[in-house]
Motif scaffolding. Structure first.
Motif, PDB file in Angstrom:
ATOM      1  N   VAL A   1       0.619  -1.285   0.371  1.00 14.68           N
ATOM      2  CA  VAL A   1       0.099  -0.059  -0.038  1.00 14.68           C
ATOM      3  C   VAL A   1       1.241   1.360   0.267  1.00 14.68           C
ATOM      4  O   VAL A   1       1.780   1.657   1.756  1.00 14.68           O
ATOM      5  CB  VAL A   1      -0.853   0.217   1.381  1.00 14.68           C
ATOM      6  CG1 VAL A   1      -1.335   1.401   1.006  1.00 14.68           C
ATOM      7  CG2 VAL A   1      -1.736  -1.161   1.466  1.00 14.68           C
TER       8      VAL A   1
ATOM      9  N   ASN B   1     -10.419  10.090   4.224  1.00 14.43           N
ATOM     10  CA  ASN B   1     -10.099   9.227   4.703  1.00 14.43           C
ATOM     11  C   ASN B   1      -9.306   8.405   4.050  1.00 14.43           C
ATOM     12  O   ASN B   1      -9.300   7.785   2.650  1.00 14.43           O
ATOM     13  CB  ASN B   1     -10.930   8.379   5.767  1.00 14.43           C
ATOM     14  CG  ASN B   1     -11.710   8.742   7.006  1.00 14.43           C
ATOM     15  OD1 ASN B   1     -10.930  10.047   7.590  1.00 14.43           O
ATOM     16  ND2 ASN B   1     -13.195   8.319   6.657  1.00 14.43           N
TER      17      ASN B   1
ATOM     18  N   ALA C   1      -9.128   3.847  -0.604  1.00 15.84           N
ATOM     19  CA  ALA C   1      -7.916   3.877   0.380  1.00 15.84           C
ATOM     20  C   ALA C   1      -6.529   4.375  -0.638  1.00 15.84           C
ATOM     21  O   ALA C   1      -6.606   4.408  -2.005  1.00 15.84           O
ATOM     22  CB  ALA C   1      -7.858   2.667   0.706  1.00 15.84           C
ATOM     23  N   GLY C   2      -5.432   4.441   0.107  1.00 10.07           N
ATOM     24  CA  GLY C   2      -3.922   5.006  -0.858  1.00 10.07           C
ATOM     25  C   GLY C   2      -3.777   3.641  -1.547  1.00 10.07           C
ATOM     26  O   GLY C   2      -4.495   2.914  -1.558  1.00 10.07           O
TER      27      GLY C   2
ATOM     28  N   THR D   1      -2.250  10.340   8.557  1.00 11.16           N
ATOM     29  CA  THR D   1      -1.685   9.467  10.327  1.00 11.16           C
ATOM     30  C   THR D   1      -0.584   8.848  10.240  1.00 11.16           C
ATOM     31  O   THR D   1       0.656   8.846  10.257  1.00 11.16           O
ATOM     32  CB  THR D   1      -2.533   8.472  10.511  1.00 11.16           C
ATOM     33  OG1 THR D   1      -3.548   9.051  11.066  1.00 11.16           O
ATOM     34  CG2 THR D   1      -2.201   8.267  11.455  1.00 11.16           C
TER      35      THR D   1
HETATM   36  N1  LIG Z   1      -0.087  -0.091   9.155  1.00  9.86           N
HETATM   37  C1  LIG Z   1      -0.440  -0.401   7.954  1.00  9.86           C
HETATM   38  N2  LIG Z   1      -0.812  -1.165   7.039  1.00  9.86           N
HETATM   39  C2  LIG Z   1      -1.002  -1.727   5.320  1.00  9.86           C
HETATM   40  N3  LIG Z   1      -2.295  -0.215   5.263  1.00  9.86           N
HETATM   41  C3  LIG Z   1      -1.769   0.594   5.901  1.00  9.86           C
HETATM   42  C4  LIG Z   1      -1.700   0.923   7.687  1.00  9.86           C
HETATM   43  N4  LIG Z   1      -1.447   2.088   8.287  1.00  9.86           N
HETATM   44  C5  LIG Z   1      -2.763   2.767   7.135  1.00  9.86           C
HETATM   45  N5  LIG Z   1      -2.359   1.573   5.912  1.00  9.86           N
HETATM   46  C6  LIG Z   1      -3.512   2.439   4.868  1.00  9.86           C
HETATM   47  O1  LIG Z   1      -2.227   3.578   4.281  1.00  9.86           O
HETATM   48  C7  LIG Z   1      -3.070   4.425   4.202  1.00  9.86           C
HETATM   49  C8  LIG Z   1      -3.791   5.807   4.233  1.00  9.86           C
HETATM   50  O2  LIG Z   1      -3.240   5.109   5.940  1.00  9.86           O
HETATM   51  P1  LIG Z   1      -3.422   6.571   7.183  1.00  9.86           P
HETATM   52  O3  LIG Z   1      -2.131   7.210   6.698  1.00  9.86           O
HETATM   53  O4  LIG Z   1      -3.859   5.981   8.195  1.00  9.86           O
HETATM   54  O5  LIG Z   1      -4.195   7.894   5.871  1.00  9.86           O
HETATM   55  P2  LIG Z   1      -5.629   8.501   6.731  1.00  9.86           P
HETATM   56  O6  LIG Z   1      -4.851   9.104   8.518  1.00  9.86           O
HETATM   57  O7  LIG Z   1      -5.464  10.334   6.066  1.00  9.86           O
HETATM   58  O8  LIG Z   1      -6.945   8.702   6.876  1.00  9.86           O
HETATM   59  C9  LIG Z   1      -4.197   3.811   3.296  1.00  9.86           C
HETATM   60  O9  LIG Z   1      -4.408   3.354   2.168  1.00  9.86           O
HETATM   61  C10 LIG Z   1      -4.901   2.878   5.103  1.00  9.86           C
HETATM   62  O10 LIG Z   1      -5.351   1.720   4.824  1.00  9.86           O
END
Ligand SMILES: Nc1ncnc2c1ncn2[C@@H]1O[C@H](COP(=O)(O)OP(=O)(O)O)[C@@H](O)[C@H]1O
Ligand SMILES: [Mg+2]
Length: 333
Positions: A29, A51, A322-323, A56
């Motif tokens: 991802v 989202n 998602a990303g 994050t």
């Molecule tokens: N630990 C992880 N393992 C795999 N994919 C992740 C993990 N953390 C986040 N992602 C993926 O990375 C992308 C960005 O997530 P995140 O940074 O949490 O976005 P936001 O905070 O803007 O909602 C999303 O597609 C999320 O599903």
């Protein structure tokens, strides 16, 4: 030693990339795909995106909780992770987890100890912060009795115990009702007035727009735009709203005038419409006056930040996606 453009940057992120690897199906991802921005000393900076955009992930890299795949991140002049920067930093994680048998005063005391504050100072700061975040009446309750909103407030207080120069809040308004959201915005204003640099994320435009000096819009792991809300909005003239007073807004003369614009609205002796951005406004107004209309109002219609946010969100595949998910080999799924 730092570049001149960086001297006032409290946060500096350059070409940051982060690829998560999930064990199943060997999927990758691409959460961040080359993120670059700077946060200047003393500004309130909103990190806005739907989202899954990568907010994050960016914050966790900045906090030294995860490593980046590529690129650089500096915080308070130090490359991350930095112990020295940690001392001057306050952090509210997206989903704060606290030992839930503690009370707020105990939580803050613990947080203060981690920063090496003496007992009297810890108590003084804790009392002031508990008051500030509106938890005075819940002082004796364990955190496990707290609502989501109360926990969020406890988290904010905890993030401020070391009187940090920089605060980083990941979705500080989440889980709060409209009054709670307003209180967090007020708290952010207060922190700014006290000279702090504030970096906070949100997926809700209105939470970011009114309180931020500058905003970065992040979508699918890339920065789509950076600037003040005013700069980001209002860059494009979308049209000109015209309101006229006319005896019969449904008569033949009104028809003729209204045909020059669109979005036609008719009221009591009133006719409104919108002219195209490149219309000859003077000429249309003269045309209207010749037909017995009086000009009541003429006002430009600009892009709002919401227009920009929505158009970018739609352009980047619905925005809620998602990303970018790619298989090893790099093809988009
Ligand atoms: N630990 C992880 N393992 C795999 N994919 C992740 C993990 N953390 C986040 N992602 C993926 O990375 C992308 C960005 O997530 P995140 O940074 O949490 O976005 P936001 O905070 O803007 O909602 C999303 O597609 C999320 O599903
Ligand atoms: Mg998030």
């Amino acid at each position: 030693m730092s570049e001149p453009s960086d001297t006032d940057a409290v946060i500096s992120v350059e070409d940051l990339a982060k690829t998560y690897r999930t064990p199943f199906r060997r999927r990758r991802v691409e959460a961040l795909r080359g993120v670059t921005f700077q946060v200047r000393r003393g500004e309130t900076f909103g990190f806005l995106g739907p989202n899954g955009a990568g907010k994050t992930t960016t914050i966790r890299v900045l906090m030294g909780l995860i490593g980046a795949t590529a690129g650089t991140a500096r915080i308070l002049g130090q490359p991350v992770p930095s112990r020295a920067a940690r001392q001057r930093l306050g952090f509210l994680p997206e989903q704060p987890y606290f030992y839930d048998y503690l009370t707020v005063p105990e939580l803050l005391d613990l947080a203060g100890r981690l920063f090496g504050l003496p007992a009297a100072e810890r108590r003084k700061r804790a009392d002031a912060l508990i008051e500030k975040v509106g938890l005075a009446r819940a002082r004796t309750q364990p955190l496990k009795k707290f609502s989501k909103g109360m926990l969020q407030r406890a988290g904010l207080a905890q993030a401020l115990i070391n009187d940090p120069d920089l605060v980083v809040f990941d979705e500080p308004m989440s889980g709060l009702d409209p009054i709670g959201r307003k209180e967090v915005r007020d708290l952010i204003h207060e922190l700014r007035d006290a000279g702090k640099t504030v970096f906070f994320s949100s997926h809700i435009l209105s939470d970011v727009e009114s309180v931020s000096d500058r905003v970065a819009i992040v979508m699918r792991g890339k920065i789509e735009a950076v600037g003040s809300p005013r700069e980001l909005a209002g860059r494009t003239l979308l049209g000109v709203d015209v309101t006229l007073r006319i005896a019969d807004p449904r008569g033949a003369a009104a028809e003729e005038i209204a045909a020059r614009g669109d979005r036609v609205r008719r009221g009591d002796q009133e006719l409104s419409f919108t002219l195209a951005a490149d219309a000859d406004v003077d000429e249309v107004l003269a045309f209207a006056r010749e037909r017995g209309a009086k000009v009541v109002a003429v006002s430009p219609r600009h892009d709002t930040l919401e227009d920009l946010f929505m158009s970018r969100a739609l352009a980047s595949d619905g925005g809620r996606a998602a990303g970018a998910e790619v298989q090893d080999g790099g093809h988009l799924r």
